[in-house]
Design a protein around this motif. Sequence first.
Motif, PDB file in Angstrom:
ATOM      1  N   GLY A  97     100.485  52.981 -17.091  1.00 20.21           N
ATOM      2  CA  GLY A  97     101.112  52.328 -15.989  1.00 20.21           C
ATOM      3  C   GLY A  97     101.723  51.213 -16.486  1.00 20.21           C
ATOM      4  N   MET A  98     102.359  50.371 -15.508  1.00 23.10           N
ATOM      5  CA  MET A  98     103.053  49.436 -15.751  1.00 23.10           C
ATOM      6  C   MET A  98     102.591  48.022 -16.008  1.00 23.10           C
ATOM      7  N   GLU A  99     102.773  47.382 -17.163  1.00 27.07           N
ATOM      8  CA  GLU A  99     101.959  46.170 -17.623  1.00 27.07           C
ATOM      9  C   GLU A  99     103.144  45.048 -17.703  1.00 27.07           C
ATOM     10  N   GLY A 100     102.837  43.877 -17.166  1.00 27.00           N
ATOM     11  CA  GLY A 100     103.570  42.620 -17.642  1.00 27.00           C
ATOM     12  C   GLY A 100     102.816  41.563 -18.068  1.00 27.00           C
ATOM     13  N   CYS A 101     103.412  40.326 -18.641  1.00 28.56           N
ATOM     14  CA  CYS A 101     102.693  39.429 -19.256  1.00 28.56           C
ATOM     15  C   CYS A 101     103.292  38.169 -18.989  1.00 28.56           C
ATOM     16  N   LEU A 102     102.626  37.073 -18.866  1.00 28.41           N
ATOM     17  CA  LEU A 102     103.018  35.745 -18.166  1.00 28.41           C
ATOM     18  C   LEU A 102     103.950  35.298 -19.588  1.00 28.41           C
ATOM     19  N   SER A 103     103.826  35.627 -20.631  1.00 30.43           N
ATOM     20  CA  SER A 103     104.735  35.298 -21.719  1.00 30.43           C
ATOM     21  C   SER A 103     106.191  35.754 -21.793  1.00 30.43           C
ATOM     22  N   LEU A 104     106.226  36.926 -20.891  1.00 29.29           N
ATOM     23  CA  LEU A 104     107.281  37.629 -20.890  1.00 29.29           C
ATOM     24  C   LEU A 104     107.949  37.835 -19.299  1.00 29.29           C
ATOM     25  N   PRO A 105     108.270  36.392 -18.679  1.00 29.68           N
ATOM     26  CA  PRO A 105     108.215  36.483 -17.349  1.00 29.68           C
ATOM     27  C   PRO A 105     109.547  37.506 -16.920  1.00 29.68           C
ATOM     28  N   ALA A 150      81.180  39.725 -25.258  1.00 34.48           N
ATOM     29  CA  ALA A 150      81.601  38.359 -25.154  1.00 34.48           C
ATOM     30  C   ALA A 150      80.534  37.339 -25.093  1.00 34.48           C
ATOM     31  N   PHE A 151      81.128  36.064 -24.927  1.00 33.39           N
ATOM     32  CA  PHE A 151      80.226  34.993 -24.913  1.00 33.39           C
ATOM     33  C   PHE A 151      80.702  34.356 -23.312  1.00 33.39           C
ATOM     34  N   ASP A 152      79.715  33.717 -22.738  1.00 30.93           N
ATOM     35  CA  ASP A 152      80.140  33.016 -21.374  1.00 30.93           C
ATOM     36  C   ASP A 152      80.504  31.499 -21.906  1.00 30.93           C
ATOM     37  N   ARG A 153      80.809  30.719 -20.762  1.00 30.73           N
ATOM     38  CA  ARG A 153      80.976  29.291 -21.131  1.00 30.73           C
ATOM     39  C   ARG A 153      79.695  28.462 -21.842  1.00 30.73           C
ATOM     40  N   GLU A 154      78.582  29.462 -21.535  1.00 36.91           N
ATOM     41  CA  GLU A 154      77.471  28.567 -22.093  1.00 36.91           C
ATOM     42  C   GLU A 154      77.125  29.160 -23.155  1.00 36.91           C
ATOM     43  N   MET A 155      78.006  29.758 -23.886  1.00 36.94           N
ATOM     44  CA  MET A 155      77.730  30.541 -25.109  1.00 36.94           C
ATOM     45  C   MET A 155      76.608  31.517 -25.231  1.00 36.94           C
ATOM     46  N   LYS A 156      76.426  32.262 -23.851  1.00 33.62           N
ATOM     47  CA  LYS A 156      75.559  33.122 -23.830  1.00 33.62           C
ATOM     48  C   LYS A 156      76.046  34.539 -23.870  1.00 33.62           C
ATOM     49  N   GLU A 157      75.737  35.560 -24.717  1.00 32.74           N
ATOM     50  CA  GLU A 157      76.288  36.658 -24.947  1.00 32.74           C
ATOM     51  C   GLU A 157      76.173  37.817 -23.880  1.00 32.74           C
ATOM     52  N   PHE A 158      77.209  38.255 -23.258  1.00 31.54           N
ATOM     53  CA  PHE A 158      77.024  39.298 -22.336  1.00 31.54           C
ATOM     54  C   PHE A 158      77.788  40.768 -22.506  1.00 31.54           C
ATOM     55  N   THR A 159      77.769  41.600 -21.959  1.00 30.54           N
ATOM     56  CA  THR A 159      78.465  42.701 -21.822  1.00 30.54           C
ATOM     57  C   THR A 159      79.074  43.076 -20.687  1.00 30.54           C
ATOM     58  N   LEU A 160      80.194  43.430 -20.665  1.00 33.61           N
ATOM     59  CA  LEU A 160      80.922  43.841 -19.485  1.00 33.61           C
ATOM     60  C   LEU A 160      82.012  45.101 -19.581  1.00 33.61           C
ATOM     61  N   THR A 161      81.618  46.100 -18.713  1.00 33.30           N
ATOM     62  CA  THR A 161      82.315  47.107 -18.673  1.00 33.30           C
ATOM     63  C   THR A 161      83.418  47.137 -17.387  1.00 33.30           C
ATOM     64  N   GLY A 162      84.756  47.560 -17.829  1.00 36.11           N
ATOM     65  CA  GLY A 162      85.753  47.329 -17.123  1.00 36.11           C
ATOM     66  C   GLY A 162      86.700  48.561 -16.974  1.00 36.11           C
ATOM     67  N   THR A 163      87.036  49.130 -15.720  1.00 37.34           N
ATOM     68  CA  THR A 163      87.856  50.204 -15.457  1.00 37.34           C
ATOM     69  C   THR A 163      89.298  49.938 -15.085  1.00 37.34           C
ATOM     70  N   GLU A 164      90.142  50.862 -15.036  1.00 35.37           N
ATOM     71  CA  GLU A 164      91.403  50.766 -14.329  1.00 35.37           C
ATOM     72  C   GLU A 164      92.051  49.373 -14.902  1.00 35.37           C
ATOM     73  N   LEU A 165      92.379  48.328 -13.976  1.00 37.35           N
ATOM     74  CA  LEU A 165      93.195  47.330 -14.029  1.00 37.35           C
ATOM     75  C   LEU A 165      92.427  46.452 -14.916  1.00 37.35           C
ATOM     76  N   LEU A 166      91.119  46.362 -14.864  1.00 38.58           N
ATOM     77  CA  LEU A 166      90.298  45.360 -15.507  1.00 38.58           C
ATOM     78  C   LEU A 166      90.224  45.840 -16.968  1.00 38.58           C
ATOM     79  N   ALA A 167      90.051  47.330 -17.164  1.00 41.96           N
ATOM     80  CA  ALA A 167      90.259  47.740 -18.739  1.00 41.96           C
ATOM     81  C   ALA A 167      91.465  47.404 -19.283  1.00 41.96           C
ATOM     82  N   ARG A 168      92.941  47.501 -18.651  1.00 48.17           N
ATOM     83  CA  ARG A 168      93.985  47.355 -18.946  1.00 48.17           C
ATOM     84  C   ARG A 168      93.804  45.736 -19.440  1.00 48.17           C
TER      85      ARG A 168
END
Length: 156
Positions: free
Chosen positions: A84-92, A108-126
């Motif tokens: 699909g189409m993708e853009g970037c704020l560094s290429l306005p 990843a780690f959150d703002r409290e430096m606690k580790e967590f796991t996230l699964t993303g699909t579609e736009l979030l995965a992209r």
Amino acid sequence: MSLRTIRIVGDPILTKVSKEVKEMTPRLDQLVDDMLETMYENDGVGLAAPQVGILKRIVVIDVGEGPIVLINPKIVAEAGSQTGMEGCLSLPGKSGQVTRPNEVKVVAFDREMKEFTLTGTELLARAICHECEHLDGHLYTERVEGELVDNDAEEE
Ligand code: NI
């Protein structure tokens, strides 16, 4: 909070590898707030710290489901594919067709430096793939299939 200046393609900082965050500090906490504000102000769905000139492994994302902060993110699994189409704020004003996994799992780690796991699909995965690549100095233009196109028709 305050807006940060977004670095545009051609700025050498966008090609550098960012450093891991060892501990959250008030300064980095402020950076996260500023990155979120800067992303929303520019109608982006994601922003990586090097895009605001800071070589730290920090990413913010919001695909319309609320803010996500990923510190030291590592993609540990990928499945399927989406094109699909993708853009970037560094290429306005530009976008291009990119093929990505349709599902990714990121640790990843959150703002409290606690580790967590996230699964993303579609736009979030992209978005996860795109932003994590910024941390290694890569832009989506390296993956574009065909030509970059102007977004004129999509701009308000
Ligand atoms: Ni980007």
